[in-house]
Motif scaffolding. Structure first.
Motif, PDB file in Angstrom:
ATOM      1  N   LEU A 203       0.823  -1.205   0.000  1.00 46.18           N
ATOM      2  CA  LEU A 203       0.000   0.000   0.000  1.00 46.18           C
ATOM      3  C   LEU A 203       0.859   1.259   0.000  1.00 46.18           C
ATOM      4  O   LEU A 203       0.359   2.363   0.121  1.00 46.18           O
ATOM      5  CB  LEU A 203      -0.966  -0.019   1.185  1.00 46.18           C
ATOM      6  N   ALA A 237      -0.673  -3.967  -4.837  1.00 49.76           N
ATOM      7  CA  ALA A 237      -1.751  -2.978  -4.750  1.00 49.76           C
ATOM      8  C   ALA A 237      -2.413  -2.871  -6.114  1.00 49.76           C
ATOM      9  O   ALA A 237      -1.809  -3.217  -7.128  1.00 49.76           O
ATOM     10  CB  ALA A 237      -1.196  -1.630  -4.323  1.00 49.76           C
ATOM     11  N   PHE A 238      -3.629  -2.410  -6.135  1.00 50.97           N
ATOM     12  CA  PHE A 238      -4.383  -2.233  -7.383  1.00 50.97           C
ATOM     13  C   PHE A 238      -4.478  -3.554  -8.139  1.00 50.97           C
ATOM     14  O   PHE A 238      -4.160  -3.645  -9.334  1.00 50.97           O
ATOM     15  CB  PHE A 238      -3.725  -1.152  -8.261  1.00 50.97           C
ATOM     16  N   GLU A 404      -6.127   0.470  10.162  1.00 48.02           N
ATOM     17  CA  GLU A 404      -5.816   1.820   9.678  1.00 48.02           C
ATOM     18  C   GLU A 404      -5.453   1.839   8.192  1.00 48.02           C
ATOM     19  O   GLU A 404      -5.721   2.813   7.483  1.00 48.02           O
ATOM     20  CB  GLU A 404      -4.649   2.413  10.482  1.00 48.02           C
ATOM     21  N   SER A 405      -4.828   0.753   7.743  1.00 52.40           N
ATOM     22  CA  SER A 405      -4.436   0.715   6.325  1.00 52.40           C
ATOM     23  C   SER A 405      -5.662   0.729   5.421  1.00 52.40           C
ATOM     24  O   SER A 405      -5.558   1.017   4.231  1.00 52.40           O
ATOM     25  CB  SER A 405      -3.582  -0.513   6.051  1.00 52.40           C
ATOM     26  N   ARG A 406      -6.834   0.412   5.977  1.00 56.16           N
ATOM     27  CA  ARG A 406      -8.093   0.449   5.215  1.00 56.16           C
ATOM     28  C   ARG A 406      -8.814   1.777   5.377  1.00 56.16           C
ATOM     29  O   ARG A 406      -9.913   1.973   4.830  1.00 56.16           O
ATOM     30  CB  ARG A 406      -9.024  -0.658   5.695  1.00 56.16           C
ATOM     31  N   ARG A 407      -8.223   2.657   6.174  1.00 57.09           N
ATOM     32  CA  ARG A 407      -8.874   3.952   6.397  1.00 57.09           C
ATOM     33  C   ARG A 407      -8.159   5.037   5.599  1.00 57.09           C
ATOM     34  O   ARG A 407      -8.746   5.974   5.127  1.00 57.09           O
ATOM     35  CB  ARG A 407      -8.804   4.277   7.901  1.00 57.09           C
ATOM     36  N   TRP A 408      -6.828   4.850   5.479  1.00 51.96           N
ATOM     37  CA  TRP A 408      -5.990   5.882   4.905  1.00 51.96           C
ATOM     38  C   TRP A 408      -5.563   5.499   3.490  1.00 51.96           C
ATOM     39  O   TRP A 408      -4.447   5.058   3.244  1.00 51.96           O
ATOM     40  CB  TRP A 408      -4.770   6.103   5.807  1.00 51.96           C
ATOM     41  N   GLY A 409      -6.465   5.685   2.548  1.00 49.93           N
ATOM     42  CA  GLY A 409      -6.115   5.403   1.157  1.00 49.93           C
ATOM     43  C   GLY A 409      -6.194   3.936   0.818  1.00 49.93           C
ATOM     44  O   GLY A 409      -5.327   3.400   0.141  1.00 49.93           O
ATOM     45  N   SER A 410      -7.249   3.292   1.289  1.00 48.71           N
ATOM     46  CA  SER A 410      -7.430   1.871   0.999  1.00 48.71           C
ATOM     47  C   SER A 410      -7.662   1.651  -0.491  1.00 48.71           C
ATOM     48  O   SER A 410      -8.390   2.406  -1.125  1.00 48.71           O
ATOM     49  CB  SER A 410      -8.622   1.331   1.797  1.00 48.71           C
ATOM     50  N   VAL A 411      -7.007   0.623  -1.014  1.00 54.07           N
ATOM     51  CA  VAL A 411      -7.241   0.269  -2.424  1.00 54.07           C
ATOM     52  C   VAL A 411      -7.305  -1.248  -2.521  1.00 54.07           C
ATOM     53  O   VAL A 411      -6.807  -1.955  -1.657  1.00 54.07           O
ATOM     54  CB  VAL A 411      -6.130   0.814  -3.352  1.00 54.07           C
ATOM     55  N   PRO A 412      -7.910  -1.762  -3.601  1.00 53.20           N
ATOM     56  CA  PRO A 412      -7.936  -3.222  -3.786  1.00 53.20           C
ATOM     57  C   PRO A 412      -6.505  -3.746  -3.842  1.00 53.20           C
ATOM     58  O   PRO A 412      -5.635  -3.109  -4.453  1.00 53.20           O
ATOM     59  CB  PRO A 412      -8.623  -3.387  -5.146  1.00 53.20           C
TER      60      PRO A 412
END
Lengths: 448, 448
Positions: A203, A237-238, A404-412
């Protein structure tokens, strides 16, 4: 100590005057006019034939040289009259570093794998284990090469950890001598996976992979379990589940092609002496498009196969090794990727599918081994992740940083893990995990 | 999820129609006619400028996009009128995966290293730590590449061990939950070095190296010590101390050249913002022939230097970091290899010199760091090794397998170890070991 590796000597296409070779004696044959020494230095599987004329002052010493002795030979590389080798080394000078005693355990005869395990510090001097550990090295390099070319960054995930990725499992605890005081201020364990760390870095850096030791304190005495083993874990990521499946297939094909090109001689030992069908298995991995079916379809196929299994098959139950192997070996006769598993049998971090019943998981199954890789698209939605964590009894507080990693700019994002030892078993045909690890650790075994 | 890495986009020399880029917003500037987004995806240090015309239907949404948000942008890469960049991405479509809240900790301002350590899961998203961990990855690859080219085989030395290479030191013990029963049948520790394993494999495969995690349970709270760190340990059969010194020098020069060629952009961040003298240090390592002096000469030089040290210098005492740095920084002004140390201050396995007082040890000292590598020719004579082992209080029984390697075809061999983190500190100028490790472990710290 200037000398030429035997690998380099044997790849020469011309005579070479005045070279020095250093290695160990594999065999000696002494005749009236001439003696022959087979010298191996571990740089490759093949040994170099050294010819010692009886007229040389040190011929008498050569006649007493023992198997296993270390020595240096100076002389000329000349065309060999013998068949099976293009060149041989005509000795002019021999220096014996140390004469091995008659007790040297690797005398010229076949030794059992069990016996060789008991001398793990000596077994890499045999043809089979020398080849094994050169292949291990070569496939590790191939892994680094592959991921770098694909734009992945290598991550050293921590080995000491305060968390447990799978949310369960048998952990080793790490303590210090000072009783009553924890070095880290709280319980510490040995990592079972670098995935959570890898997600954090994917991420940030986009694509990363780990390649490091992982640990299970499982009291299993099978040929497939070790307490310490190495895992490769790419994370993107992505990316979605399809990307993970594509990567898994491409990576495995790449490894097989690489090994056939860069480890041909060592690989041939296993095709000839360990597993007659090995070449076919590797050819199949390289050439065939892997099958892809959902877990649900696979369960249907198993139920309708007419085959009786030791463990019954039912939707919602984990597949056993016998089921996985049957799918790859008998039904598809090639690698199979299963996907979309029931959420109950998979960890909390796998992405919940829209059906609410399955998660975006995948397992790559191969003949002989069963599961070689396992991965998933990760749950990137904070609320869903929180629900699944707490439903599986995990502390949202302890994994606050992960949430937190899903709160601050979470991407697939998606990734998978591959047991490196399983890969080695697959490509060599060796059936026991203890024989693909330099110094294997299993319950009761930590010698050397 | 098809997209082009920004690294690839930025290296384009032509316009590119219809590409898709995915990444995270570093900054946003909104104007009346147009908005600009800087997008970074971690594939490289630089961000891509995205231009959004105010006329586009989603321009209003763009004006509300926050720093840290993850998104996908589709559009055309066109020549940029702005200075400092050749191309920019003219957006046609934008998909926001998730809008980061205002609480996102990496707002546009300088953050202290201390603060960033407390969010180690997020810090690789900053320029500095992104660059650091890409450099870490690149130098790990350079290491594998270098040793493979030199004919070394990569060895996975065991992490769990029943022995302790240095014969002392602060070990972590490994236990399981089942009280009163040892998983391995005897005490198990985390490895402090892979050397003994590497010696066994060098005596079979000729040349090997390890690259894995090692552990020290030292209760040190300095900027140079971590409980978990990675070491590179090459080991060569048929090699003496001179060969080890040659390899150490060549390897370090190779790493510096590799980094300057393959990590130029990331390296420049450190030369510009972290250490103004860094380029000179690297140039010196690359170009200068390293000095080589004996420990005895070095002690003489220190005694006659006129410099007052915190710790007194005397023959027979270990050199302290201040002495080592003074040698490299002030006396030689370049890397120095010291060799032939008093036997009392070095481990049992180092080869006893003919003077009976020193051993064939070497340390490579570099500016800023002090000792970067340490190694030796190994004692290959069984009787001498046995004497030195027992003199240092080691059990000859416990290390029976190690002694056996000197009985069965013993040959001269040598190697060294390099702390990978010290290398990173050297080439980046970063002063704290916690800032070159993805998730550092020190006393009291095992978060994440």
């Amino acid at each position: 100590m200037k000398h030429t590796p035997i690998r380099q000597v044997l790849s020469s296409e011309t005579s070479l005057p005045d070279i020095c070779v250093m290695g160990w004696v594999r065999t000696r044959r002494t005749g009236r006019d001439v003696s022959f020494l087979e010298i191996n230095d571990g740089s490759c599987l093949a040994s170099l034939q050294v010819v010692v004329d009886a007229g040389l002052p040190f011929h008498g010493d050569v006649a007493r040289i023992t198997t296993g002795s270390g020595l240096a030979v100076t002389g000329d590389l000349i065309p060999s009259p013998a068949s099976g080798q293009a060149f041989e080394l005509k000795a002019r000078e021999i220096h014996v570093f140390q004469k091995a005693p008659e007790s040297y355990p690797l005398q010229k005869k076949r030794h059992s794998d069990e016996f060789l395990r008991s001398i793990a510090h000596i077994r890499p001097r045999t043809n089979k284990y020398g080849a094994m550990f050169r292949i291990r090295s070569e496939l590790a390099f191939a892994t680094h090469h592959y991921y770098r070319e694909k734009g992945f960054h290598f991550l050293h995930a921590p080995i000491l950890t305060g968390s447990d990725c799978e949310g369960a499992g048998e952990l080793f605890s790490v303590v210090t001598e000072e009783k009553g005081q924890e070095f880290f201020g709280r319980p510490a364990h040995l990592s079972v996976s670098g995935q959570l760390s890898a997600e954090m870095f994917a991420l940030a850096l986009g694509r990363v992979y780990t390649f490091g030791p992982t640990f299970r304190a499982e009291n299993s005495h099978t040929s497939r379990h070790a307490a310490e083993f190495w895992m490769v874990e790419p994370e993107m990521a992505f990316a979605d589940l399809g990307d993970a499946m594509d990567l898994a297939e491409e990576y495995l094909k790449f490894l097989v092609v690489w090994l056939r090109e860069n480890g041909r001689e060592d690989l041939e030992l296993f095709t000839r002496f360990v597993d007659k069908d090995l070449a076919g298995v590797l050819e199949c991995i390289q050439k065939e498009r892997f099958a892809r079916v959902s877990y649900t379809e696979a369960v249907d196929m198993l139920l309708h196969s007419g085959k009786t299994f030791e463990f019954p098959v039912a939707w919602g139950k984990d597949l056993q090794s016998e089921h996985e192997r049957f799918l790859a070996e008998s039904l598809f006769r090639k690698p199979v990727i299963l996907y979309d598993y029931p959420k109950e049998i998979k960890p909390f971090y796998m992405r919940l599918n829209d059906d609410g019943k399955t998660v975006a998981a995948m397992d790559l199954l191969v003949p002989r081994i069963g599961e070689l890789m396992g991965g998933s698209q990760r749950e990137e939605r904070e609320d869903v992740l929180y629900e699944r964590m707490t439903a599986q009894g995990l502390s949202a507080e302890k994994y606050g940083w992960y949430l937190e990693s899903r709160r601050w700019g979470s991407v697939p994002h998606a990734g998978f893990g591959m047991g490196f030892e399983r890969l080695l078993m697959l490509v060599t045909g060796v059936g026991n995990i203890r024989d693909v690890i330099p110094f294997p650790r299993t319950p009761g075994n930590i010698d050397f």
